[in-house]
Design a protein around this motif. Structure first.
Motif, PDB file in Angstrom:
ATOM      1  N   ILE A  51      40.270  50.266  37.323  1.00  0.00           N
ATOM      2  CA  ILE A  51      38.980  49.694  37.696  1.00  0.00           C
ATOM      3  C   ILE A  51      37.872  50.743  37.711  1.00  0.00           C
ATOM      4  N   ASN A  53      40.710  45.069  30.055  1.00  0.00           N
ATOM      5  CA  ASN A  53      40.648  44.591  31.439  1.00  0.00           C
ATOM      6  C   ASN A  53      40.527  43.069  31.476  1.00  0.00           C
ATOM      7  N   THR A  85      44.933  49.626  46.306  1.00  0.00           N
ATOM      8  CA  THR A  85      44.152  50.496  45.428  1.00  0.00           C
ATOM      9  C   THR A  85      44.655  51.933  45.527  1.00  0.00           C
ATOM     10  N   ARG A 120      43.824  49.119  40.680  1.00  0.00           N
ATOM     11  CA  ARG A 120      44.031  48.095  41.707  1.00  0.00           C
ATOM     12  C   ARG A 120      45.245  47.248  41.339  1.00  0.00           C
TER      13      ARG A 120
END
Length: 319
Positions: free
Chosen positions: A175, A210, A260, A275
């Motif tokens: 992320i 992603n 995380t 994450r």
């Protein structure tokens, strides 16, 4: 003559008394302990949390619900367990999740797990806050150490077992990538997955974009991962991604929260954050990513042996 009669009378009395005497032999069952102290239920409930000390336990056949648990608790006939590190200390107010029920008979514990079935244990108190659960059917012995929640070091358990924390998500999605640091091949990897040690490795990585559904991720690489301590800093760990080709990746590993992690790549000065996606709540021996590789805790020495065996296999393949 009178003397002889007197002697005969005494002899007859002695014989009669001897014949009426029966020696009573009481056999003591060596497996039944005479206990004048607290009952087993009192022993179990004296402590809110029982840490399952896998390194001190023994047996070739495991009892699944104990082998996967970091802690168990016995409360009002119900068994609670902390099977996951994510949320440890918060899930169920520190007790974890309700996994079954129990009864006690003398110093025998009957546990009824919701998914793993029924187990009967002989319980032996080793010290004021330490007990042994012996499962006669398998020969497994589990050592449990008792604590109260307000004195139990949840952080110690978490960081001592952080390699299991990495396995509690189906995938870790990148992320964040820092602007600082040299451009390197790991910049292209957007997903990581950590598994129990298997035949080809125990981590995988992917360059998929992603937002890709976890079940659709194509895993480009695999290899061996290892988590090690940093001397002088208990809360800092290092992560090595030992790919199944000559290059390896080395990171400083920091846990930001329960889902995380941050990886600082030492060689390039780049920081990444990942994450967790697809949280896995471990409840039964068939949970997890593979029924052939369930999440069951192992002795620290066994984990190190498995990692070394995988590394040796990799080295042999590269020759």
């Amino acid at each position: 003559m009178k003397t002889i009669k007197h002697f005969i009378a005494v002899a007859l009395v002695a014989i009669l008394f001897t014949s009426c005497y029966t020696e009573a032999i009481v056999e003591v069952d060596p497996y039944v302990e005479v206990n004048n102290g607290p009952t087993l239920n009192q022993v179990l409930t004296d402590y809110e949390i029982w840490y399952v000390d896998i390194d001190a336990s023994s047996g070739n056949i495991v009892v699944p619900f104990l082998q996967k648990a970091f802690t168990v608790s016995f409360r009002g006939g119900n068994i609670f367990a902390n099977n996951n590190l994510s949320g440890l200390g918060y899930n169920g107010a520190g007790f974890g999740i309700d996994v079954g029920s129990y009864d006690t008979f003398g110093f025998e514990l009957d546990a009824y797990h919701d998914l793993d079935g029924d187990y009967t244990f002989d319980v032996r108190q080793l010290s004021g806050n330490e007990i042994e659960l012996y499962h006669p059917s398998t020969g497994a012995r589990y050592i449990l150490v008792g604590y109260q929640r307000n004195t139990f070091d949840y952080d110690l358990v978490f960081y001592n077992n952080i390699h299991y924390f990495l396995q509690e998500f189906e995938a870790w999605e990148k992320i964040y990538t820092s602007q600082e640091g040299e451009i390197n091949p790991f910049d292209n990897e957007n997903y990581l997955q950590f598994l129990p040690a298997g035949v080809s490795g125990n981590f995988r990585s992917s360059e998929d974009g992603n937002g890709t559904p976890v079940n659709n991720i194509y895993w480009d690489y695999d290899g061996i991962y290892d988590v090690d301590d940093v001397p002088g800093d208990f809360y800092q760990k290092t992560l090595t991604l030992d790919y199944n080709f000559p290059d390896n990746e080395f990171f400083d590993l920091t846990v930001i929260d329960d889902e995380t992690i941050e990886l600082y790549q030492v060689t390039t000065g780049t920081t990444y954050q990942f994450r967790g996606r697809g949280y896995i709540e471990f409840r039964t021996s068939e949970d997890g990513k593979s029924k052939t590789l369930p999440k069951l805790r192992k002795k620290t020495s066994e984990i190190k042996k498995e990692i070394e065996a995988l590394k040796a296999k990799k080295a042999k393949a590269l020759k």
